[in-house]
Design a protein around this motif. Structure first.
Motif, short mmCIF file in Angstrom:
data_model
loop_
_atom_site.label_atom_id
_atom_site.label_comp_id
_atom_site.label_asym_id
_atom_site.label_seq_id
_atom_site.Cartn_x
_atom_site.Cartn_y
_atom_site.Cartn_z
N SER A 183 0.86 -1.18 0.00
CA SER A 183 0.00 0.00 0.00
C SER A 183 0.90 1.23 0.00
CB SER A 183 -0.90 0.00 1.23
OG SER A 183 -1.79 1.10 1.21
N ALA A 184 0.74 2.09 -1.02
CA ALA A 184 1.71 3.17 -1.23
C ALA A 184 1.09 4.55 -1.06
CB ALA A 184 2.32 3.05 -2.61
N TYR A 185 1.95 5.50 -0.76
CA TYR A 185 1.60 6.92 -0.76
C TYR A 185 2.74 7.67 -1.43
CZ TYR A 185 4.60 6.75 3.41
OH TYR A 185 5.63 6.53 4.28
N VAL A 186 2.49 8.91 -1.80
CA VAL A 186 3.46 9.71 -2.55
C VAL A 186 4.29 10.56 -1.59
CG1 VAL A 186 3.76 11.54 -4.26
CG2 VAL A 186 2.02 9.76 -4.60
N SER A 245 6.38 4.45 0.96
CA SER A 245 6.43 5.73 0.24
C SER A 245 6.98 5.51 -1.17
CB SER A 245 7.34 6.71 0.99
OG SER A 245 7.62 7.84 0.18
N LYS A 246 6.41 6.23 -2.15
CA LYS A 246 6.90 6.18 -3.52
C LYS A 246 7.36 7.57 -3.94
CE LYS A 246 5.92 1.83 -4.20
NZ LYS A 246 6.98 0.82 -4.42
N THR A 247 8.49 7.64 -4.59
CA THR A 247 9.01 8.91 -5.11
C THR A 247 9.49 8.71 -6.54
OG1 THR A 247 11.22 8.43 -4.25
CG2 THR A 247 9.74 9.70 -2.83
N GLY A 248 9.69 9.82 -7.25
CA GLY A 248 10.25 9.77 -8.60
C GLY A 248 9.45 8.88 -9.54
N ASP A 249 10.17 8.08 -10.32
CA ASP A 249 9.52 7.21 -11.31
C ASP A 249 8.70 6.10 -10.66
OD1 ASP A 249 10.68 8.71 -13.29
OD2 ASP A 249 12.34 7.32 -13.64
N ASP A 250 8.99 5.82 -9.39
CA ASP A 250 8.25 4.74 -8.71
C ASP A 250 6.79 5.10 -8.48
OD1 ASP A 250 10.50 3.18 -8.63
OD2 ASP A 250 11.05 3.74 -6.57
N ALA A 252 4.65 6.60 -10.68
CA ALA A 252 3.89 6.15 -11.85
C ALA A 252 3.94 4.63 -11.98
CB ALA A 252 4.45 6.81 -13.10
N ALA A 253 5.06 4.04 -11.61
CA ALA A 253 5.18 2.58 -11.71
C ALA A 253 4.17 1.89 -10.81
CB ALA A 253 6.60 2.15 -11.35
N HIS A 254 3.90 2.47 -9.65
CA HIS A 254 2.94 1.87 -8.72
C HIS A 254 1.50 2.23 -9.09
CE1 HIS A 254 1.49 0.27 -4.84
NE2 HIS A 254 0.62 1.28 -4.90
N ALA A 259 -1.70 8.16 -10.77
CA ALA A 259 -0.64 8.87 -10.04
C ALA A 259 -1.02 10.31 -9.72
CB ALA A 259 0.67 8.82 -10.83
N HIS A 260 -1.65 10.98 -10.68
CA HIS A 260 -2.06 12.38 -10.46
C HIS A 260 -3.02 12.49 -9.28
CE1 HIS A 260 -3.77 16.36 -11.09
NE2 HIS A 260 -4.97 15.81 -11.18
N PHE A 261 -3.99 11.60 -9.24
CA PHE A 261 -5.01 11.66 -8.19
C PHE A 261 -4.44 11.28 -6.83
CE2 PHE A 261 -7.22 10.83 -12.20
CZ PHE A 261 -8.07 11.92 -12.24
#
Length: 296
Positions: A183-186, A245-250, A252-254, A259-261
């Motif tokens: 489960s990811a967040y930005v 947590s996801k950052t950078g290219d990760d 969009a990959a997730h 990703a925008h929302f």
């Protein structure tokens, strides 16, 4: 009042139909299928069978009613811009049908269109163009119709309109977590989503057609802003998945197209809506609903 409701079998629209009927109003609901028509009839509403993009049908239905509530929208994001422009045409068509009648037209917009370093208020005008943010087409159409003398109201819905049967953004986040195994967040996850239970949102629409307030833009927001990290955590805990947590290219990959929302930071105020409508949201909060309303 006799109210024409588009999207009458949808997640928000069906709640509005129920709310209107329970408050003693008559409802003419637009649906596209026979099965949806049967459910609408069983609820006590009248049926208008057809597609919202059939201008002749919707204008004729609008002319027979005392108010119009427009919630229908095609959420196929593979043709998002085209769907937004189609909504512009529908709103303009309603404007033509209601011109000179003083009947209220209530359209639906999204709070994610506005982004400030403070909570968005009902006074904040749309700054983006539909050429940049396609969903802005709906509010642009409302402005154009209002300029012609039509009594138009805009109900802005938050990123999460939640409740049992939700098929919106929260299920997308949950399904992505299941597919990816986490489960990811930005970033730090501090970006905030406003939220409202769908039954509370339905009351806003009902109160608008009943009271026809001087405020023309209203916020159906019960919770001003919930940190996306908190949303990711309750999903991760419920699915027994790591919360990452996801950052950078990760990012969009997730999240892919979402990703925008997932990055939206749009805390939103309901102060003026509450003041003018006397609205008191009472439904469960988003985190409680994710835990208890069948999401997981």
């Amino acid at each position: 009042m006799r109210v024409f409701v588009t999207g009458a079998s949808g997640f928000v629209g069906s709640a509005i139909v129920k709310e209107l009927l329970s408050s003693g109003h008559q409802v003419l609901g637009l649906v596209r299928s026979d099965s949806a028509a049967q459910k609408l009839t069983a609820s006590g509403a009248e049926v208008c069978l057809g597609d919202v993009n059939n201008i002749e049908i919707i204008q004729r239905a609008a002319s027979t009613c005392d108010a119009v509530i427009h919630t229908a929208f095609n959420h196929d994001f593979s043709q998002y811009k085209a769907n937004c422009e189609a909504d512009r045409i529908v709103i303009e068509a309603f404007g033509e049908a209601l011109m000179g009648s003083e009947k209220p037209l209530v359209i639906t917009s999204a709070l994610g269109l506005l982004n400030y370093d403070r909570p968005v208020t009902e006074d904040d005008a749309l700054q983006v163009s539909s050429t940049i943010v396609p969903r802005a087409a709906s509010e642009e159409a409302a402005t154009a119709v209002s300029a012609k003398g039509v009594r138009v109201y805009v109900v802005r819905l938050p990123a999460s309109v939640h409740g049992s049967g939700d098929h919106g953004f929260i299920p997308v986040v949950i399904n992505t977590a299941r597919d990816k195994g986490e489960s990811a967040y930005v970033g730090e996850g501090h970006n905030r989503w406003p939220a409202v239970h769908r039954d509370d949102a339905a009351i806003v629409y009902r109160l608008v057609v009943e009271k026809q307030p001087s405020l023309k833009v209203l916020h159906a927001v019960a919770e001003e802003g919930i940190a996306f990290k908190q949303i990711a955590k309750v999903i991760g805990d419920g699915l027994h998945l790591p919360v990452i947590s996801k950052t950078g290219d990760d990012i969009a990959a997730h999240f892919g197209w979402f990703a925008h929302f997932a990055s939206i930071d749009c805390p939103s105020s309901n102060k003026k809506t509450v003041e003018q409508l006397g609205w008191e949201p009472k439904g469960a909060g988003l985190i409680e609903d994710i835990k208890n309303a069948g999401y997981l």
